[in-house]
Design a protein around this motif. Structure first.
Motif, PDB file in Angstrom:
ATOM      1  N   SER A 106       0.822  -1.214   0.000  1.00 35.57           N
ATOM      2  CA  SER A 106       0.000   0.000   0.000  1.00 35.57           C
ATOM      3  C   SER A 106       0.851   1.256   0.000  1.00 35.57           C
ATOM      4  CB  SER A 106      -0.918   0.032   1.226  1.00 35.57           C
ATOM      5  OG  SER A 106      -1.918  -0.943   1.117  1.00 35.57           O
TER       6      SER A 106
ATOM      7  N   ARG B  36       0.523   5.183   1.301  1.00 34.28           N
ATOM      8  CA  ARG B  36      -0.269   6.093   2.135  1.00 34.28           C
ATOM      9  C   ARG B  36      -0.458   7.390   1.368  1.00 34.28           C
ATOM     10  NH1 ARG B  36       2.814   8.078   7.205  1.00 34.28           N
ATOM     11  NH2 ARG B  36       4.208   7.966   5.475  1.00 34.28           N
TER      12      ARG B  36
ATOM     13  N   GLY C 197       1.483   6.565   9.172  1.00 30.47           N
ATOM     14  CA  GLY C 197       2.053   5.328   8.657  1.00 30.47           C
ATOM     15  C   GLY C 197       2.782   4.497   9.678  1.00 30.47           C
TER      16      GLY C 197
ATOM     17  N   TYR D 165      -1.815   2.615  12.066  1.00 31.98           N
ATOM     18  CA  TYR D 165      -1.815   2.890  10.626  1.00 31.98           C
ATOM     19  C   TYR D 165      -3.219   3.396  10.328  1.00 31.98           C
ATOM     20  CZ  TYR D 165       2.295  -0.075  10.726  1.00 31.98           C
ATOM     21  OH  TYR D 165       3.516  -0.619  11.017  1.00 31.98           O
TER      22      TYR D 165
ATOM     23  N   ARG E 113      -5.798   7.422   4.791  1.00 30.78           N
ATOM     24  CA  ARG E 113      -6.138   6.983   3.436  1.00 30.78           C
ATOM     25  C   ARG E 113      -4.930   6.311   2.795  1.00 30.78           C
ATOM     26  NH1 ARG E 113     -11.012   9.056   2.234  1.00 30.78           N
ATOM     27  NH2 ARG E 113     -11.690  10.822   3.476  1.00 30.78           N
ATOM     28  N   TYR E 114      -5.201   5.167   2.219  1.00 28.88           N
ATOM     29  CA  TYR E 114      -4.169   4.364   1.571  1.00 28.88           C
ATOM     30  C   TYR E 114      -4.693   3.901   0.221  1.00 28.88           C
ATOM     31  CZ  TYR E 114      -1.671   3.984   6.031  1.00 28.88           C
ATOM     32  OH  TYR E 114      -0.982   4.261   7.179  1.00 28.88           O
TER      33      TYR E 114
END
Length: 160
Positions: free
Chosen positions: A96, A98, A103, A108, A111-112
Protein backbone atom coordinates in the motif's frame (compact mmCIF):
# COMPACT_ATOMS: atom_id res chain seq x y z
CA UNK A 1 -13.21 -5.95 19.96
CA UNK A 2 -9.67 -5.24 21.04
CA UNK A 3 -7.14 -3.91 18.56
CA UNK A 4 -3.79 -5.36 19.62
CA UNK A 5 -0.55 -4.05 18.21
CA UNK A 6 1.30 -6.17 15.70
CA UNK A 7 5.05 -6.66 15.76
CA UNK A 8 5.65 -4.16 12.96
CA UNK A 9 3.70 -1.41 14.77
CA UNK A 10 5.61 -2.07 17.99
CA UNK A 11 8.95 -1.75 16.18
CA UNK A 12 8.02 1.33 14.14
CA UNK A 13 6.40 3.12 17.10
CA UNK A 14 9.29 2.31 19.43
CA UNK A 15 11.91 3.50 16.97
CA UNK A 16 9.99 6.68 16.05
CA UNK A 17 9.33 7.46 19.73
CA UNK A 18 13.02 7.04 20.54
CA UNK A 19 13.99 9.38 17.69
CA UNK A 20 11.43 12.01 18.77
CA UNK A 21 12.49 11.93 22.44
CA UNK A 22 16.20 11.93 21.57
CA UNK A 23 15.75 14.82 19.14
CA UNK A 24 13.77 16.79 21.72
CA UNK A 25 16.45 16.16 24.34
CA UNK A 26 19.25 17.27 22.03
CA UNK A 27 17.39 20.39 20.93
CA UNK A 28 16.43 21.41 24.45
CA UNK A 29 20.02 21.03 25.71
CA UNK A 30 21.86 22.27 22.62
CA UNK A 31 23.30 25.70 21.86
CA UNK A 32 19.93 27.08 20.73
CA UNK A 33 18.14 25.84 23.88
CA UNK A 34 17.68 29.34 25.31
CA UNK A 35 16.04 30.76 22.20
CA UNK A 36 12.40 30.62 21.20
CA UNK A 37 13.34 28.76 18.02
CA UNK A 38 15.34 26.20 20.03
CA UNK A 39 12.46 25.68 22.43
CA UNK A 40 10.03 25.21 19.55
CA UNK A 41 12.41 22.81 17.80
CA UNK A 42 12.75 20.82 21.02
CA UNK A 43 9.03 20.68 21.74
CA UNK A 44 7.91 19.84 18.20
CA UNK A 45 8.92 16.14 18.31
CA UNK A 46 7.11 15.78 21.65
CA UNK A 47 4.01 17.43 20.21
CA UNK A 48 4.13 14.99 17.29
CA UNK A 49 4.21 12.08 19.75
CA UNK A 50 1.33 13.53 21.77
CA UNK A 51 -0.73 14.13 18.64
CA UNK A 52 -0.17 10.60 17.34
CA UNK A 53 -1.15 9.21 20.74
CA UNK A 54 -4.56 10.87 20.45
CA UNK A 55 -5.25 9.03 17.18
CA UNK A 56 -4.34 5.53 18.40
CA UNK A 57 -6.86 2.77 17.72
CA UNK A 58 -7.88 1.19 21.04
CA UNK A 59 -10.56 -1.14 19.70
CA UNK A 60 -13.80 -1.48 17.78
CA UNK A 61 -17.46 -1.61 18.77
CA UNK A 62 -20.18 -2.89 16.46
CA UNK A 63 -23.60 -1.59 17.52
CA UNK A 64 -26.68 0.22 16.25
CA UNK A 65 -25.81 -0.30 12.59
CA UNK A 66 -22.39 1.25 12.82
CA UNK A 67 -18.76 0.46 13.48
CA UNK A 68 -17.14 2.61 16.13
CA UNK A 69 -13.37 2.96 16.11
CA UNK A 70 -12.38 3.66 19.70
CA UNK A 71 -9.74 6.36 20.18
CA UNK A 72 -8.28 7.59 23.49
CA UNK A 73 -10.66 10.57 23.72
CA UNK A 74 -13.39 9.91 21.15
CA UNK A 75 -14.99 7.43 18.76
CA UNK A 76 -14.94 7.52 14.98
CA UNK A 77 -18.41 6.40 13.84
CA UNK A 78 -18.72 4.56 10.54
CA UNK A 79 -22.23 3.63 9.37
CA UNK A 80 -22.58 0.08 8.06
CA UNK A 81 -25.50 0.92 5.76
CA UNK A 82 -24.73 -0.21 2.23
CA UNK A 83 -22.11 -2.76 3.28
CA UNK A 84 -21.62 -5.20 0.42
CA UNK A 85 -18.95 -7.57 1.75
CA UNK A 86 -16.84 -8.36 4.79
CA UNK A 87 -13.59 -10.26 4.19
CA UNK A 88 -11.01 -11.53 6.61
CA UNK A 89 -7.97 -10.76 4.51
CA UNK A 90 -4.64 -10.94 6.36
CA UNK A 91 -2.05 -8.54 4.97
CA UNK A 92 -4.69 -6.57 3.06
CA UNK A 93 -2.44 -3.50 3.34
CA UNK A 94 0.49 -5.19 1.60
CA UNK A 95 2.14 -2.98 -1.03
CA UNK A 96 0.00 0.00 0.00
CA UNK A 97 0.87 3.63 -0.52
CA UNK A 98 -0.27 6.09 2.14
CA UNK A 99 -1.97 9.06 0.50
CA UNK A 100 -2.87 10.87 3.75
CA UNK A 101 -2.52 9.82 7.35
CA UNK A 102 -0.29 8.05 9.84
CA UNK A 103 2.05 5.33 8.66
CA UNK A 104 2.96 3.62 11.90
CA UNK A 105 3.31 6.00 14.85
CA UNK A 106 0.94 4.16 17.25
CA UNK A 107 -1.38 3.08 14.38
CA UNK A 108 -1.82 2.89 10.63
CA UNK A 109 -4.68 5.28 10.05
CA UNK A 110 -5.81 7.39 7.16
CA UNK A 111 -6.14 6.98 3.44
CA UNK A 112 -4.17 4.36 1.57
CA UNK A 113 -4.16 2.73 -1.84
CA UNK A 114 -2.96 -0.56 -3.25
CA UNK A 115 -3.56 -2.62 -6.37
CA UNK A 116 -5.80 -5.21 -4.65
CA UNK A 117 -8.16 -2.81 -2.80
CA UNK A 118 -7.84 0.45 -4.69
CA UNK A 119 -8.27 3.49 -2.44
CA UNK A 120 -9.30 2.70 1.14
CA UNK A 121 -9.38 4.05 4.68
CA UNK A 122 -7.50 2.20 7.43
CA UNK A 123 -7.79 1.99 11.21
CA UNK A 124 -5.19 -0.74 11.73
CA UNK A 125 -2.77 -1.83 14.47
CA UNK A 126 -1.83 -5.29 13.20
CA UNK A 127 -1.35 -5.80 9.48
CA UNK A 128 -1.66 -9.58 9.89
CA UNK A 129 -5.24 -9.42 11.28
CA UNK A 130 -6.95 -7.22 8.74
CA UNK A 131 -10.63 -7.28 7.87
CA UNK A 132 -11.87 -5.50 4.75
CA UNK A 133 -15.33 -3.91 4.65
CA UNK A 134 -16.47 -3.11 1.13
CA UNK A 135 -19.17 -0.58 0.34
CA UNK A 136 -20.33 0.70 -3.04
CA UNK A 137 -18.27 3.87 -2.80
CA UNK A 138 -15.64 3.12 -0.14
CA UNK A 139 -13.50 0.42 1.38
CA UNK A 140 -12.47 0.25 5.03
CA UNK A 141 -9.74 -1.84 6.67
CA UNK A 142 -9.56 -2.62 10.40
CA UNK A 143 -7.58 -5.08 12.54
CA UNK A 144 -9.52 -6.63 15.42
CA UNK A 145 -7.93 -9.22 17.73
CA UNK A 146 -10.21 -11.97 16.37
CA UNK A 147 -10.92 -11.17 12.72
CA UNK A 148 -13.34 -14.10 12.19
CA UNK A 149 -15.50 -13.22 15.21
CA UNK A 150 -15.47 -9.56 14.20
CA UNK A 151 -16.55 -10.37 10.63
CA UNK A 152 -19.37 -12.57 11.94
CA UNK A 153 -20.59 -9.81 14.23
CA UNK A 154 -20.55 -7.29 11.37
CA UNK A 155 -22.59 -9.69 9.21
CA UNK A 156 -25.12 -10.19 12.04
CA UNK A 157 -25.41 -6.46 12.58
CA UNK A 158 -26.02 -5.78 8.87
CA UNK A 159 -28.62 -8.54 8.45
CA UNK A 160 -30.47 -7.73 11.70
Amino acid sequence: HDAPWGRQLIIVSGFASFICVATAGLMLQGPAAGSAAGLLAGLLPLLILAGATLFMVRGYVVADGELRVMRPLWQTRLPLAGLRAVEVLPDAMRASVRTCGNGGLFSYTGRYRNRALGPYQAWVNDMNRTVVLRFAERTLVVSPADPEAFAQEIRRQVTA
